[in-house]
Design a protein around this motif. Structure first.
Motif, PDB file in Angstrom:
ATOM      1  N   THR B   3       0.834  -1.213   0.000  1.00 41.36           N
ATOM      2  CA  THR B   3       0.000   0.000   0.000  1.00 41.36           C
ATOM      3  C   THR B   3       0.857   1.247   0.000  1.00 41.36           C
ATOM      4  O   THR B   3       1.873   1.324   0.692  1.00 41.36           O
ATOM      5  CB  THR B   3      -0.894   0.013   1.266  1.00 41.36           C
ATOM      6  OG1 THR B   3      -1.668  -1.174   1.271  1.00 41.36           O
ATOM      7  CG2 THR B   3      -1.813   1.214   1.283  1.00 41.36           C
ATOM      8  N   ASP B  53      -0.123  -2.329  -4.861  1.00 43.67           N
ATOM      9  CA  ASP B  53      -1.421  -2.953  -5.083  1.00 43.67           C
ATOM     10  C   ASP B  53      -2.540  -2.003  -4.721  1.00 43.67           C
ATOM     11  O   ASP B  53      -3.619  -2.053  -5.290  1.00 43.67           O
ATOM     12  CB  ASP B  53      -1.551  -4.228  -4.214  1.00 43.67           C
ATOM     13  CG  ASP B  53      -0.392  -5.167  -4.443  1.00 43.67           C
ATOM     14  OD1 ASP B  53       0.360  -5.434  -3.480  1.00 43.67           O
ATOM     15  OD2 ASP B  53      -0.228  -5.610  -5.586  1.00 43.67           O
ATOM     16  N   LYS B  54      -2.262  -1.171  -3.718  1.00 48.45           N
ATOM     17  CA  LYS B  54      -3.307  -0.261  -3.244  1.00 48.45           C
ATOM     18  C   LYS B  54      -2.749   1.136  -3.093  1.00 48.45           C
ATOM     19  O   LYS B  54      -1.640   1.337  -2.593  1.00 48.45           O
ATOM     20  CB  LYS B  54      -3.813  -0.760  -1.885  1.00 48.45           C
ATOM     21  CG  LYS B  54      -4.924   0.087  -1.310  1.00 48.45           C
ATOM     22  CD  LYS B  54      -5.556  -0.601  -0.118  1.00 48.45           C
ATOM     23  CE  LYS B  54      -6.651   0.276   0.444  1.00 48.45           C
ATOM     24  NZ  LYS B  54      -7.330  -0.349   1.560  1.00 48.45           N
ATOM     25  N   GLU B  98      -4.981   5.569 -17.333  1.00 53.84           N
ATOM     26  CA  GLU B  98      -5.458   4.802 -18.490  1.00 53.84           C
ATOM     27  C   GLU B  98      -4.308   4.460 -19.419  1.00 53.84           C
ATOM     28  O   GLU B  98      -4.185   3.349 -19.912  1.00 53.84           O
ATOM     29  CB  GLU B  98      -6.506   5.611 -19.281  1.00 53.84           C
ATOM     30  CG  GLU B  98      -7.849   5.698 -18.597  1.00 53.84           C
ATOM     31  CD  GLU B  98      -8.409   4.322 -18.282  1.00 53.84           C
ATOM     32  OE1 GLU B  98      -8.891   4.116 -17.151  1.00 53.84           O
ATOM     33  OE2 GLU B  98      -8.354   3.426 -19.162  1.00 53.84           O
ATOM     34  N   LYS B 101      -2.002   1.869 -17.859  1.00 54.13           N
ATOM     35  CA  LYS B 101      -2.646   0.539 -17.832  1.00 54.13           C
ATOM     36  C   LYS B 101      -2.526  -0.128 -19.187  1.00 54.13           C
ATOM     37  O   LYS B 101      -2.271  -1.314 -19.281  1.00 54.13           O
ATOM     38  CB  LYS B 101      -4.140   0.696 -17.475  1.00 54.13           C
ATOM     39  CG  LYS B 101      -4.415   0.357 -16.043  1.00 54.13           C
ATOM     40  CD  LYS B 101      -5.822  -0.036 -15.688  1.00 54.13           C
ATOM     41  CE  LYS B 101      -6.927   0.767 -16.263  1.00 54.13           C
ATOM     42  NZ  LYS B 101      -8.139   0.733 -15.434  1.00 54.13           N
ATOM     43  N   LYS B 106       2.208  -2.299 -13.860  1.00 50.23           N
ATOM     44  CA  LYS B 106       1.375  -2.725 -12.746  1.00 50.23           C
ATOM     45  C   LYS B 106       0.924  -1.505 -11.943  1.00 50.23           C
ATOM     46  O   LYS B 106       1.674  -0.935 -11.168  1.00 50.23           O
ATOM     47  CB  LYS B 106       2.154  -3.698 -11.849  1.00 50.23           C
ATOM     48  CG  LYS B 106       1.299  -4.341 -10.793  1.00 50.23           C
ATOM     49  CD  LYS B 106       2.020  -5.490 -10.121  1.00 50.23           C
ATOM     50  CE  LYS B 106       1.163  -6.085  -9.014  1.00 50.23           C
ATOM     51  NZ  LYS B 106       1.170  -5.283  -7.798  1.00 50.23           N
ATOM     52  N   LEU B 107      -0.330  -1.167 -12.164  1.00 50.78           N
ATOM     53  CA  LEU B 107      -0.912  -0.064 -11.416  1.00 50.78           C
ATOM     54  C   LEU B 107      -1.694  -0.625 -10.243  1.00 50.78           C
ATOM     55  O   LEU B 107      -2.168  -1.751 -10.305  1.00 50.78           O
ATOM     56  CB  LEU B 107      -1.862   0.720 -12.299  1.00 50.78           C
ATOM     57  CG  LEU B 107      -1.247   1.807 -13.181  1.00 50.78           C
ATOM     58  CD1 LEU B 107      -2.354   2.509 -13.928  1.00 50.78           C
ATOM     59  CD2 LEU B 107      -0.467   2.812 -12.349  1.00 50.78           C
ATOM     60  N   PRO B 108      -1.889   0.176  -9.192  1.00 49.57           N
ATOM     61  CA  PRO B 108      -2.688  -0.316  -8.075  1.00 49.57           C
ATOM     62  C   PRO B 108      -4.091  -0.715  -8.540  1.00 49.57           C
ATOM     63  O   PRO B 108      -4.710  -0.012  -9.337  1.00 49.57           O
ATOM     64  CB  PRO B 108      -2.776   0.897  -7.139  1.00 49.57           C
ATOM     65  CG  PRO B 108      -1.679   1.796  -7.533  1.00 49.57           C
ATOM     66  CD  PRO B 108      -1.383   1.546  -8.962  1.00 49.57           C
ATOM     67  N   SER B 109      -4.557  -1.863  -8.046  1.00 46.35           N
ATOM     68  CA  SER B 109      -5.898  -2.299  -8.430  1.00 46.35           C
ATOM     69  C   SER B 109      -6.943  -1.687  -7.510  1.00 46.35           C
ATOM     70  O   SER B 109      -8.118  -1.607  -7.839  1.00 46.35           O
ATOM     71  CB  SER B 109      -5.989  -3.817  -8.403  1.00 46.35           C
ATOM     72  OG  SER B 109      -5.502  -4.281  -7.164  1.00 46.35           O
ATOM     73  N   GLU B 110      -6.502  -1.273  -6.317  1.00 52.57           N
ATOM     74  CA  GLU B 110      -7.428  -0.622  -5.393  1.00 52.57           C
ATOM     75  C   GLU B 110      -6.990   0.813  -5.181  1.00 52.57           C
ATOM     76  O   GLU B 110      -5.844   1.067  -4.802  1.00 52.57           O
ATOM     77  CB  GLU B 110      -7.353  -1.324  -4.031  1.00 52.57           C
ATOM     78  CG  GLU B 110      -8.426  -2.362  -3.799  1.00 52.57           C
ATOM     79  CD  GLU B 110      -8.390  -2.828  -2.351  1.00 52.57           C
ATOM     80  OE1 GLU B 110      -8.015  -3.993  -2.157  1.00 52.57           O
ATOM     81  OE2 GLU B 110      -8.708  -2.014  -1.449  1.00 52.57           O
TER      82      GLU B 110
END
Lengths: 487, 151
Positions: B3, B53-54, B98, B101, B106-110
């Motif tokens: 995070t 990830d976040k 955008e 991606k 690897k962009l945060p998914s949350e």
């Protein structure tokens, strides 16, 4: 009877840049002006602080070119303390400056200004952005641009401490040196940057120069002004983006004056209009003749095309070859074509990439002597550097304890403010007649504006990154007939 | 889950710096959390967030509909149609997302977006206005609790 146009002082332009276009009785464009809100009180904010703090504060004027402000501020501190930085420190500062200019110019070409060309000015707005560019040149290229910028920025992060607001500058030197393993790693980045520059210029050639419509736009009259040009040059009058003397050439290309940073007030004066907080610098010894170009008007331009016009050539071979090609295509020096700023920008990417290789191939850049300690009492100093968007001056005065008593900044884009207003007016005049406005208006006007890659935040020490644009079309009674918003 | 807490703003523009001030407070209280600050927008911030990830974003906002110092919470989707930056220098953070991606980074998914209601973002000052300044400790604690940042 001549209609006098007065524009009311701006009361509440909160966060909006405005282009005001005034029509005459016949519905033709009489004039156009760029208005920008100002952030007042910057000087007051600085007075009374230790002067070294300015290297931390001035970068916060803008989140886009903080590196440039930081380096210029550092050079100004050298002058205030009358201390000469070590050779190694100068090489490292140049390294940071070149890496920054490369990544910033690439950002502009691919993501901001470039889409005007690569995708086409008539393309629907939804396509006129990086996704459209990537659509045209291929997704692999998009990846390369992003990757190249990231690698260049890693040089700044390493030496500067942070990439967005580097903190490494000190009067007399720099705070961090370069070890051998990093020199080799960054040399690889630099060599790849040279190859990438070749690619970018090829893209420009294939997509822009070989397209007659674009070529006509570039060489055509709508986007052309015959102004004076200013830029930093070295002792051989070659483009230098870190140091040297400020050279100004007239609209015919003849050297008008060459001066040192400390004498800038003898040559540059700022004109003020009641309807905009942005100031309009002009050449003192020619005088202010209004928003006109020509040899009798003190209006001058800065930034890539102006720098190439003001110099006699580029220091590095590949960039020099591109410089010669550009001027051959445009019909000689100086080039007055506003859209050619995009081309000159790419030539500068080539130059700084080649210079990065030269700096990093020289092992002496890893020397540990990165600072000369100041010993003199601070008093006053002027620093100059070339920002991506033009010549930047910082001027500080202190008391004998080094506390700031006075600050003056002439910030890159502001040098172009008169020319920007003129370019907007000219584009508008070419596109509006008898009150008929084409929807392509906003884009064509913006094209004129975007070529300068203006930083309005810097230009007015204003609200960074919050500048939606409004274009107002006013009739002879100053009533708005059409308003186009970009927000 | 990796995070990142990212504070956005300009710390010499009074309330505009509150995002960074809150992020700094969170760092004081949660030493093990990755906290970053950025005084930039769009593309220039992207490099900071890749690999997480976040992402917890903290910024200032002026809705004019709440008291200064109030904490708003938004989803990423709510900003999809955001104000387009006509400053010809940058694209919005969301457009930048955008683009990245599409390139497989690897962009945060949350993504959680917090925004503090502010009153003054145009006066030069290194401190926030009184109500906003006073709200910083409470806001940081709220985010720490909601996001379970304290370990």
């Amino acid at each position: 009877m001549a209609k006098k146009i007065t524009i009311d002082p701006i009361t509440k332009l909160e966060g909006h840049g405005k282009i005001e276009i005034f029509l005459d009785d016949d519905g033709d464009v009489k004039n156009a002006y760029l208005q920008v809100p100002e952030l007042r009180g910057f000087e007051q904010f600085c007075v009374g602080r230790p002067v070294e703090e300015l290297a931390r504060i001035t970068p916060r004027i803008c989140g886009v070119c903080p590196t440039t402000h930081h380096l210029c501020s550092t050079k100004t501190l050298d002058a205030v303390y009358n201390v000469t930085p070590t050779d190694t420190a100068v090489k490292l500062r140049r390294l940071i400056n070149d890496a920054f200019i490369a990544e910033d110019h690439l950002l502009h070409f691919f993501f901001l200004g470039g889409p005007d060309f690569v995708v086409g000015p008539d393309a629907p707005p939804g396509e006129r952005n990086i996704l459209g560019v990537i659509g045209k040149v291929g997704i692999e290229i998009g990846k390369k641009v992003i990757d190249m910028r990231r690698r260049l920025r890693s040089i700044i992060t390493y030496l500067g401490g942070r990439v967005i607001h580097p903190v490494c500058g000190l009067p007399g030197g720099i705070s961090k040196g370069l070890p051998e393993d990093q020199r080799l790693a960054f040399l690889k980045v630099a060599k790849d940057a040279v190859e990438f520059s070749k690619f970018c210029l090829q893209v420009f050639d294939d997509i822009v120069l070989k397209n007659d419509t674009y070529l006509d736009l570039i060489v055509g009259d709508i986007f052309k002004h015959q102004t004076y040009y200013m830029g930093l040059v070295d002792e051989n009058n070659k483009v230098d983006l870190y140091d040297g003397k400020i050279r100004v050439v007239d609209p015919n290309g003849k050297e008008f004056v060459k001066f040192e940073a400390k004498d800038y007030l003898d040559h540059i004066v700022e004109h003020v209009e009641p309807w905009s907080y942005i100031k309009f610098p002009y050449l003192k010894n020619i005088g202010w003749k209004g928003f006109v170009d020509g040899i009798d008007s003190g209006v001058y331009r800065v930034a890539p095309l102006a720098r190439l016009n003001a110099a006699d050539g580029m220091k590095t071979p590949l960039a020099q070859a591109e410089y010669e090609k550009m001027y051959a295509t445009l019909g000689g020096k100086p080039a007055h074509n506003t859209l050619a700023f995009h081309w000159a920008r790419l030539i500068e990417v080539m130059y700084v990439s080649e210079e990065l290789v030269q700096l990093l191939e020289d092992k002496s850049i890893t020397n540990p002597d990165i600072r000369n300690l100041p010993t003199e009492t601070p008093s006053e100093g002027v620093g100059v550097i070339e920002a991506p968007r033009g010549t930047l001056f910082h001027h500080y005065k202190t008391d004998k304890n080094g506390m700031v008593t006075n600050v003056n900044l002439i910030v890159a884009t502001v040098n172009n403010s008169a020319a920007i207003s003129m370019s907007i007016a000219k584009a508008a005049k070419g596109l509006i007649s008898k009150g008929k406005v084409d929807d392509g208006l906003l884009n064509m006007v913006e094209m004129a504006f975007r070529s300068y890659d203006p930083c309005l935040a810097c230009a007015t020490h204003s609200l960074p990154g919050k500048m939606p644009l409004i274009v107002n079309l006013r009739d002879n009674n100053k009533d708005i007939v059409k308003s186009i918003r970009r927000d | 889950m990796k995070t990142l807490v990212l504070g956005l703003g300009n710390t010499i523009l009074t309330d505009d710096g509150v995002g960074i001030r809150v992020a700094q407070k969170i760092k004081e209280r949660c030493k093990n959390v990755d906290v970053s600050e950025a005084s930039a927008a769009g593309f220039r911030v992207i490099d900071e967030i890749i690999g997480y990830d976040k992402l917890i974003l903290i910024d200032s906002i002026k809705t004019g509909k709440s008291e200064p110092g109030k904490l708003h919470k938004f989803t990423f989707e709510e900003f999809k149609k955001t104000r387009h930056h006509a400053q010809p220098h940058d694209i919005s953070l969301f457009e930048a997302f955008e683009i990245i991606k599409q390139h497989g980074d690897k962009l945060p998914s949350e993504i959680e977006i917090y925004a503090v209601e502010v009153s003054d973002t145009s006066t030069l000052s290194e401190t926030c206005t009184m109500e906003v300044e006073a709200s910083i400790p409470k806001i940081s604690q709220k985010i720490i609790d909601e996001q379970s940042l304290f370990k």
